[in-house]
Scaffold this active site. Sequence first.
Site, PDB file in Angstrom:
ATOM      1  N   ASN A   9      31.995  46.069  22.065  1.00 29.02           N
ATOM      2  CA  ASN A   9      31.014  44.980  22.078  1.00 29.02           C
ATOM      3  C   ASN A   9      30.869  44.551  23.534  1.00 29.02           C
ATOM      4  O   ASN A   9      31.742  43.870  24.071  1.00 29.02           O
ATOM      5  CB  ASN A   9      31.505  43.815  21.208  1.00 29.02           C
ATOM      6  N   LYS A  11      28.854  42.571  24.811  1.00 26.65           N
ATOM      7  CA  LYS A  11      28.395  41.180  24.959  1.00 26.65           C
ATOM      8  C   LYS A  11      27.271  41.136  26.006  1.00 26.65           C
ATOM      9  O   LYS A  11      26.541  42.110  26.151  1.00 26.65           O
ATOM     10  CB  LYS A  11      29.569  40.254  25.283  1.00 26.65           C
ATOM     11  N   HIS A  98      29.213  37.271  14.776  1.00 32.92           N
ATOM     12  CA  HIS A  98      30.294  37.163  15.761  1.00 32.92           C
ATOM     13  C   HIS A  98      30.615  35.682  15.985  1.00 32.92           C
ATOM     14  O   HIS A  98      29.727  34.837  15.945  1.00 32.92           O
ATOM     15  CB  HIS A  98      29.865  37.836  17.078  1.00 32.92           C
ATOM     16  N   GLU A 100      31.108  34.071  18.576  1.00 31.03           N
ATOM     17  CA  GLU A 100      30.323  33.465  19.658  1.00 31.03           C
ATOM     18  C   GLU A 100      28.962  33.024  19.148  1.00 31.03           C
ATOM     19  O   GLU A 100      28.409  32.012  19.589  1.00 31.03           O
ATOM     20  CB  GLU A 100      30.209  34.453  20.834  1.00 31.03           C
ATOM     21  N   GLU A 170      38.232  38.983  13.573  1.00 35.68           N
ATOM     22  CA  GLU A 170      38.446  38.598  14.968  1.00 35.68           C
ATOM     23  C   GLU A 170      38.910  37.145  15.010  1.00 35.68           C
ATOM     24  O   GLU A 170      38.080  36.224  14.954  1.00 35.68           O
ATOM     25  CB  GLU A 170      37.141  38.720  15.767  1.00 35.68           C
ATOM     26  N   GLY A 176      39.071  37.283  24.110  1.00 38.81           N
ATOM     27  CA  GLY A 176      38.929  37.057  25.549  1.00 38.81           C
ATOM     28  C   GLY A 176      40.034  36.196  26.133  1.00 38.81           C
ATOM     29  O   GLY A 176      39.948  35.734  27.265  1.00 38.81           O
ATOM     30  N   SER A 216      41.256  40.828  22.195  1.00 38.80           N
ATOM     31  CA  SER A 216      42.168  41.258  23.262  1.00 38.80           C
ATOM     32  C   SER A 216      42.847  42.605  22.986  1.00 38.80           C
ATOM     33  O   SER A 216      44.004  42.810  23.344  1.00 38.80           O
ATOM     34  CB  SER A 216      43.206  40.179  23.566  1.00 38.80           C
TER      35      SER A 216
HETATM   36  P1  13P Z   1      37.922  40.820  23.752  1.00 42.11           P
HETATM   37  O1  13P Z   1      38.352  42.221  23.397  1.00 42.11           O
HETATM   38  O2  13P Z   1      37.362  40.687  25.117  1.00 42.11           O
HETATM   39  O3  13P Z   1      38.998  39.820  23.421  1.00 42.11           O
HETATM   40  O4  13P Z   1      36.681  40.477  22.762  1.00 42.11           O
HETATM   41  C1  13P Z   1      36.805  40.719  21.408  1.00 42.11           C
HETATM   42  C2  13P Z   1      35.477  40.563  20.781  1.00 42.11           C
HETATM   43  O5  13P Z   1      34.943  39.482  20.691  1.00 42.11           O
HETATM   44  C3  13P Z   1      34.797  41.780  20.302  1.00 42.11           C
HETATM   45  O6  13P Z   1      33.700  41.461  19.518  1.00 42.11           O
END
Ligand code: 13P
Length: 253
Positions: A9, A11, A98, A100, A170, A176, A216
Amino acid sequence: MRNKIVAGNWKMNTLVNEGVELAKSLNDYFVSNKPPAGIKLVIGVPFTHIDACVREIDYTVISVAAQNCSQFDRGAYTGEVSPEMIKSLGAQYVIIGHSERRQLFGETDEVISQKVALAHKNALFPILCCGETLKERQSGDHFEIVRQQLTDSLKLTDQFNIIRTVIAYEPVWAIGTGKTASPEQAQEMHMFIRKVLSELYSQPIADKISILYGGSVKPENASEIFAQDDIDGGLIGGASLKSEDFINIYKAI
Ligand code: 13P
């Protein structure tokens, strides 16, 4: 029996030329090192990159995902991108719900359920995300939160379409932050998610659904996470932006 999936992803990262370079370098590697049957690779790219990335890669080896889609088919929805548009560019997956999008853009399970249904209608595979916040985990509500998210987000998805759906767990506190759920914590939740799917559908159906872990994941911790029985791969954020890291995570599976 069920597919293993390593999905990136990206982002809101990379400009188109950078994204194309990344897609190309992954493609070069995976074309000469073909993944065995049953292992799928997906890159979740910004809308603006879908067309260019699809053109660069061999779709029999890597699939492209969008990171969101509209819940509406077409019409006066300024700024929205429909599942049909995404499909028309050659993407095969779409990440939906997601954390976010839930936290920063106010997406509710109601809207997410509509997006999942419309993705199915347009023959895209949704990667439906769920997961609890730190506060919800600390108060012990994490199982109920995830059960509710799945029940509500899948309410328009029938037995036929659920097997065309990927679930991504997640935990928000692991995204992150560098804090990964322990393999045991992740396995415990993945087993619970499969139980919820068996209750909503049936055990044979639940056993066919790939459930990915995200939060992560890095080359250093991927093996122990992927070794868990109910973890069928990962949804990778930061580490999917470097081809070497993404390839090493794939090797862990
Ligand atoms: P990270 O791997 O950067 O923690 O992000 C995970 C994520 O949100 C994947 O959709």
